[in-house]
Design an enzyme around this catalytic site. Sequence first.
Site, PDB file in Angstrom:
ATOM      1  N   GLU A 130      44.264-104.286  78.988  1.00  0.00           N
ATOM      2  CA  GLU A 130      44.602-104.093  77.574  1.00  0.00           C
ATOM      3  C   GLU A 130      45.579-105.184  77.178  1.00  0.00           C
ATOM      4  O   GLU A 130      46.538-105.465  77.912  1.00  0.00           O
ATOM      5  CB  GLU A 130      45.233-102.717  77.356  1.00  0.00           C
ATOM      6  CG  GLU A 130      45.769-102.478  75.951  1.00  0.00           C
ATOM      7  CD  GLU A 130      46.448-101.117  75.813  1.00  0.00           C
ATOM      8  OE1 GLU A 130      46.000-100.159  76.467  1.00  0.00           O
ATOM      9  OE2 GLU A 130      47.446-101.025  75.059  1.00  0.00           O
ATOM     10  N   GLU A 150      52.958-104.536  68.609  1.00  0.00           N
ATOM     11  CA  GLU A 150      53.257-103.145  68.288  1.00  0.00           C
ATOM     12  C   GLU A 150      54.658-103.112  67.697  1.00  0.00           C
ATOM     13  O   GLU A 150      55.578-103.748  68.221  1.00  0.00           O
ATOM     14  CB  GLU A 150      53.208-102.267  69.541  1.00  0.00           C
ATOM     15  CG  GLU A 150      51.833-102.138  70.154  1.00  0.00           C
ATOM     16  CD  GLU A 150      51.851-101.314  71.424  1.00  0.00           C
ATOM     17  OE1 GLU A 150      51.511-100.118  71.371  1.00  0.00           O
ATOM     18  OE2 GLU A 150      52.219-101.878  72.478  1.00  0.00           O
TER      19      GLU A 150
END
Length: 267
Positions: free
Chosen positions: A143, A148
């Site tokens: 990933e 974020e």
Amino acid sequence: MKQFKNLLFISLILLCWLLASCKTSKTPSGWTLAWEENFNQKKDFDLKVWSKIPRGKSDWNNYMTDFDSCYSMRKGKLVLRGIANHTQRNDTAPYLTGGVYTKGKKAFDSGRIEICAKLNAAKGAWPAIWMLPEKAAWPSGGEIDIMERLNYDSIAYQTVHSHYTYTLGIKDNPPSHSTGVIHPERYNVFAVEMSPDSLSFYVNDVHTFTYPRIQTKEEGQFPFNQPFYLLIDMQLGGSWVGAVEPEDLPVEMEVDWVRFYQRKSTK
């Protein structure tokens, strides 16, 4: 005095322009533009490239919806919203969130991907721009978290996950995460360069860290040399970001463009 007023007016216009969109950036040295999405559609995003993210059971997708109020196209931007659920009586979720991905439609490999976005803040807001492999399971397939942001933070988190970092818990050999300073009230450009032996991360063209392939006896250290699809989502709440403050909602994530570059041929 008149000259000063004119200068002030021009400065205000430039400031408004900067706040309303990304500055036009040059093609990075050594790269050539292979594909771009400018979100200039008036009614809907390009369904040949993007799909709405379906709801799941994880923190990042447990409020995802196809409800129109969580999506819009506005002045050349894709707008994804997190809202309190006051109207969808058949949906028991307290919040509804919008997200899109290119899964099964467009994948990226061995190149540089850039995303220009404005991250509006709220308590419990968790906007994310990230990548997952087209043909491998999580976490063994890896990933790539390009961005974020949590709540009202003035930084963005950039991370890689894999069997090596997640299952085996080896997060510091080599370092698998870093942060970059963002402009909370403006658009920012988040990028990752994918190559066969490393991932390099950037925020507003400032290099934050590089995750390299290393020699190790442990399995699954670098599964990133394969096609990945892109996810962009405006999620709310969860064990990492914390509780949502309903009075802060709705909250928006505004995406100006996505660009994918490939290395220029040396031949």
